[in-house]
Design an enzyme around this catalytic site. Structure first.
Site, PDB file in Angstrom:
ATOM      1  N   CYS A  42      -8.929   1.969   0.075  1.00 22.09           N
ATOM      2  CA  CYS A  42      -9.253   1.142  -1.098  1.00 22.09           C
ATOM      3  C   CYS A  42      -8.921  -0.327  -0.817  1.00 22.09           C
ATOM      4  CB  CYS A  42      -8.463   1.688  -2.293  1.00 22.09           C
ATOM      5  SG  CYS A  42      -8.362   0.595  -3.705  1.00 22.09           S
TER       6      CYS A  42
ATOM      7  N   CYS B  21      -6.599  -2.080  -3.317  1.00 24.14           N
ATOM      8  CA  CYS B  21      -5.238  -1.528  -3.170  1.00 24.14           C
ATOM      9  C   CYS B  21      -4.495  -2.254  -2.048  1.00 24.14           C
ATOM     10  CB  CYS B  21      -5.286  -0.030  -2.851  1.00 24.14           C
ATOM     11  SG  CYS B  21      -6.078   0.979  -4.117  1.00 24.14           S
TER      12      CYS B  21
END
Length: 106
Positions: A32, A35
């Protein structure tokens, strides 16, 4: 310091051990992009707020925890208080909102 959660048991133990302290959980994944962008900031907050417990849950490694916490997207931040009661949640790599939420709850 941010504690990496490896299992559902470890997650529950971390919540139980926190007592009356605020617990901030970062649900993320290695693949991600957002993230990865917010991870260093999340770690810096753990240094700044030493009276708050910071946990990281990789949704691929701990699917049971992510499912139980109803995490739908990453990153998702959840906030727990007093024996595991959830008191807040939001999704997205929003640094300002993350720190503001900690300040509201701490």
């Amino acid at each position: 310091m941010v504690k990496q959660i490896e299992s559902k048991t470890a997650f529950q133990e971390a919540l139980d051990a926190a007592g009356d302290k605020l617990v901030v959980v970062d649900f993320s994944a290695t693949w991600c992009g957002p993230c990865k962008m917010i991870k260093p900031f999340f770690h810096s907050l753990s240094e700044k707020y030493s009276n708050v417990i910071f946990l990281e849950v990789d949704v691929d490694d701990c699917q049971d925890v992510a499912s139980e916490c109803e995490v739908k997207c990453m990153p998702t931040f959840q906030f727990f208080f007093k024996k595991g009661q959830k008191v807040g949640e939001f999704s997205g790599a929003n640094k300002e909102k993350l720190e503001a939420t900690i300040n509201e709850l701490v």
